[in-house]
Design an enzyme around this catalytic site. Sequence first.
Site, PDB file in Angstrom:
ATOM      1  N   HIS A   1      -2.638   1.503   6.694  1.00  8.12           N
ATOM      2  CA  HIS A   1      -2.985   1.384   5.275  1.00  8.12           C
ATOM      3  C   HIS A   1      -3.144   2.775   4.671  1.00  8.12           C
ATOM      4  O   HIS A   1      -3.528   3.726   5.358  1.00  8.12           O
ATOM      5  CB  HIS A   1      -4.284   0.593   5.119  1.00  8.12           C
TER       6      HIS A   1
ATOM      7  N   HIS B   1      -5.702   2.039  -4.504  1.00 10.72           N
ATOM      8  CA  HIS B   1      -4.801   1.488  -3.486  1.00 10.72           C
ATOM      9  C   HIS B   1      -4.427   0.053  -3.826  1.00 10.72           C
ATOM     10  O   HIS B   1      -5.051  -0.591  -4.675  1.00 10.72           O
ATOM     11  CB  HIS B   1      -5.451   1.555  -2.093  1.00 10.72           C
TER      12      HIS B   1
ATOM     13  N   CYS C   1       0.816  -1.219   0.000  1.00 10.23           N
ATOM     14  CA  CYS C   1       0.000   0.000   0.000  1.00 10.23           C
ATOM     15  C   CYS C   1       0.849   1.268   0.000  1.00 10.23           C
ATOM     16  O   CYS C   1       0.673   2.157  -0.840  1.00 10.23           O
ATOM     17  CB  CYS C   1      -0.987  -0.021   1.168  1.00 10.23           C
TER      18      CYS C   1
END
Length: 356
Positions: A320, A332, A272
């Site tokens: 994240h 993402h 990520c």
Amino acid sequence: MAMPQRPVPPGRTPPQGAARRLARVLAVTAAATTALAITAGSGAQAAPRPDRNEVKAQVDQLYAEAEQASEKSNAAEEDAKRLQREAGSLQQQVAVAQDSLNTMRSDLAMVAAAQYRAGGMDPGVQLMLSSDPQDYLAKARSLAQAGQQRADSLREVQQQQRKLDQRRAEASGKLVELEAVRAALAQSKQQVQARLKSAQALLNSLTATERAQLVSQDAKEAQERATRGTDRIDLGNLPPSSDRAAVALAAALSKVGSPYVYGSTGPGAFDCSGLMYWSWRQAGVTLPRTSQAQAFGGQRISLAEARPGDLVIFFKDMHHVGMYVGGGTVVHAPYPGARVRYENVSAMPVAAVVRP
């Protein structure tokens, strides 16, 4: 009325009727035991298979824990690189300072040896014996100046020695810190691998068809969240916050469909924070490596102020991150087995929005 049978004395054979009855009892008992064993075996084989939704929930949790450990691993790796550079620089400074100190000490030793060979005659006696007092006094002043220079040199040697000792202590401290960070890095990597292994074991409890359905279902649900039930993603009409943000946004969107791999920063695979790091590098901006550090790598703004190219940090512990692309949507890298994709910004709890 049947007559009661008398017990058979030890060592004698029982009557024929009694033997037949005993044989029947033994046969029934054996049959019952066999049936019980078969039933137990069948029960073990027929244990209920894991429910696909339950497996998905557990796997999602393990992936989240693996990502947390992975971001810690990324941070530890960056710390290790920094400490290695700092320790190397300090060690180089120590080597240069040691050479300089050795030269200064050698020069002082030569001066001391020359004075010893001159016998260290008292200056007053030398003046009395001199045939040219004026010349002697001029030389004496020069000698005094030279003595002052030697004293200054001696003080400089002492200062250089203190600095050298300090650099050595700093270098030793960096090396100790580096070892601690490397140990933390190894532990984080072990945690990642343990979570991934557990997740894979759960997935392996499903059939290949069920695993494929699980991946397909997850991608479909993400697409539905991003499109809000329509047939396409509406990114709105807000422009990026800057020219560099526009370049970073284009770079991130060009990687939709790329696989997720822990610790990767592209160009073929990403985690990520690695996707954010790579995308902004294409715009000439070096972001911090981890999502937690990226959360403090720019100007904090509200979600309502978000523009394409901004970073959206998710979850309370900030493990994240995605890039805002407009229209309440982010791009993402989600988790292993999934690919870089669009997601509704409300699908995960937002912790911060950052404009690099």
